[in-house]
Design a protein around this motif. Sequence first.
Motif, PDB file in Angstrom:
ATOM      1  N   GLN A  92      16.891  35.126  16.859  1.00  0.00           N
ATOM      2  CA  GLN A  92      17.173  34.013  17.758  1.00  0.00           C
ATOM      3  C   GLN A  92      18.658  33.670  17.767  1.00  0.00           C
ATOM      4  O   GLN A  92      19.219  33.352  18.817  1.00  0.00           O
TER       5      GLN A  92
ATOM      6  N   THR B 183      16.742  27.304  15.118  1.00  0.00           N
ATOM      7  CA  THR B 183      17.225  27.896  13.871  1.00  0.00           C
ATOM      8  C   THR B 183      17.928  26.880  12.971  1.00  0.00           C
ATOM      9  O   THR B 183      18.441  27.248  11.916  1.00  0.00           O
TER      10      THR B 183
ATOM     11  N   PRO C 145      14.865  26.936   7.476  1.00  0.00           N
ATOM     12  CA  PRO C 145      15.422  28.138   8.093  1.00  0.00           C
ATOM     13  C   PRO C 145      16.379  28.833   7.145  1.00  0.00           C
ATOM     14  O   PRO C 145      16.796  28.281   6.135  1.00  0.00           O
ATOM     15  N   SER C 146      16.735  30.068   7.471  1.00  0.00           N
ATOM     16  CA  SER C 146      17.674  30.799   6.632  1.00  0.00           C
ATOM     17  C   SER C 146      19.048  30.137   6.680  1.00  0.00           C
ATOM     18  O   SER C 146      19.358  29.374   7.584  1.00  0.00           O
TER      19      SER C 146
ATOM     20  N   LEU D 154      10.231  27.851  16.151  1.00  0.00           N
ATOM     21  CA  LEU D 154      10.220  27.880  14.695  1.00  0.00           C
ATOM     22  C   LEU D 154      10.061  26.462  14.171  1.00  0.00           C
ATOM     23  O   LEU D 154      10.826  25.578  14.520  1.00  0.00           O
TER      24      LEU D 154
ATOM     25  N   SER E 126       9.259  24.813   5.203  1.00  0.00           N
ATOM     26  CA  SER E 126       9.672  26.147   5.635  1.00  0.00           C
ATOM     27  C   SER E 126      11.078  26.089   6.225  1.00  0.00           C
ATOM     28  O   SER E 126      11.260  26.130   7.432  1.00  0.00           O
TER      29      SER E 126
ATOM     30  N   LEU F 209       9.897  34.354  17.048  1.00  0.00           N
ATOM     31  CA  LEU F 209      10.925  35.326  16.692  1.00  0.00           C
ATOM     32  C   LEU F 209      11.553  34.948  15.360  1.00  0.00           C
ATOM     33  O   LEU F 209      11.508  33.789  14.932  1.00  0.00           O
ATOM     34  N   SER F 210      12.196  35.897  14.703  1.00  0.00           N
ATOM     35  CA  SER F 210      12.880  35.599  13.454  1.00  0.00           C
ATOM     36  C   SER F 210      14.124  34.760  13.726  1.00  0.00           C
ATOM     37  O   SER F 210      14.677  34.777  14.833  1.00  0.00           O
ATOM     38  N   VAL F 211      14.552  34.033  12.720  1.00  0.00           N
ATOM     39  CA  VAL F 211      15.748  33.199  12.847  1.00  0.00           C
ATOM     40  C   VAL F 211      16.972  34.058  13.181  1.00  0.00           C
ATOM     41  O   VAL F 211      17.781  33.716  14.054  1.00  0.00           O
ATOM     42  N   LYS F 212      17.108  35.188  12.501  1.00  0.00           N
ATOM     43  CA  LYS F 212      18.257  36.064  12.737  1.00  0.00           C
ATOM     44  C   LYS F 212      18.290  36.556  14.174  1.00  0.00           C
ATOM     45  O   LYS F 212      19.346  36.566  14.824  1.00  0.00           O
TER      46      LYS F 212
END
Length: 456
Positions: free
Chosen positions: A83, A219, A426-427, A418, A424, A78-81
């Motif tokens: 999650q 995340t 995280p945001s 992730l 890579s 899933l995307s960080v946002k």
Amino acid sequence: MLSLTERTQKRLSWSLVASASFLLFAAFTIWGGLPTDSRAASFWIQIAILFAVTCGYILMVWHLLARPLKKRIRTDALSVKLQRRISLLLAGGAMAMVVGAVWDELWHRRYGIPLGEDFFWRPHLLMYFGFATGILTGFWALFYLNRHLKGNFQQRFRSNTIIGLLILQAAFLIYALPSDPIWHAIYGEDLSAWSVPHLLLLLSTAMLMLLAVFAHLSTIRMGEWRSILKIRLADVLPLLMFAGIALTWLQVLMIDWDQVLVGNAQESLGLYRPEWMMAAILLGTVTLVGVLATRVLRCVGAATLVGLIALGIRYGLIELLAASELHYMTWIIALLPLIAIDVWTFFSVSVRQQTPGWLGTALAAALAMLVNLPLIRSLYAIEPSHPLAYALAILVTGIGISWLSHQIADWMMSKQELAVSEESPPSTYQPLAFLGTLGGFAVFIIVFILTAAPPV
């Protein structure tokens, strides 16, 4: 593919957990009080049904999460946002459950236990809101699994662990929630707070909080071991969830002993429980949250901080609710074993230069409970246990829960969806969104309490 040795170790671990779970299920069924009147038959029928359904659930978990697959599956993260949104939603629901449980106990003590009439009173509605967050996210996860993931159900389930766990915890909630009103409708009033449906609800709250932590962990970058002086905003959510587990578990499991603090003799409950049982339950709970906090966050001092947060929330709720009927002494007693876990962690990380082992953690926490014995005896009017029985109980509990807690923490860290690495990252963490979301839940809960009218 797993080697033969790894398979054997996994089977042994599952066998140990299954055996211990069965023994605990049987023990708490007996300790919760056995009826000797006309309700005895319905009691044992319901116990048999609950046990069978629980075994079926465990078998389903094994099939979906642990049973070896014949071919490798493709993971789908899933995307960080997304999650972070999931973790915040689950954390807000968990906060509502923690507060609702304390509020519910207070109203039951203050206004009695009107079976059926309490179904829609305010404390229950707040708890239902918390449970609803887990169930609704589970249904969303099932939709996501069927719409976006590939393969048969087992393969799709394994391709994203967070999605799979959301579905499992929702399934458990759907099973555990109606079990309590059905139990009361057939059986009547519980002999104690340790009824099997209540224990199932305790497990479901812990699952929800651990899942919030699990979704959150993927995340953020954990890094190396550090001290509590380097605490980060990203650590707040896991600390709150571990404190929430301590709050709910100690509230329900220690509730009968706390009757002594308000002037009720233990014998008046008709449920005499030995001194060593109280110490074992207290030690088991704090060892679970203490190990998870230090090991998951890789932070020396996190266990003690969890205890202080739990104590602060308990004290704050008592003041907010003007609940003179409730006490927070149990959470003070819990601090010493948590400090011992941190001391052992500091010694292992800083002096021995290695990750703290589960056996050393167990011995440190058990030793702290031995030191706690005079304090326990000064507060609770309980007949003293034989020293050997007391020592054996806390040693076995410390070893068992410490091993289990290390297994859970290591599994959580190894299953992160992730890959949080230098290549890579995280945001960027968004403190305003984080604090605003949890703050919004807190304001909603406080307003919900302050605007509630007494049920009588």
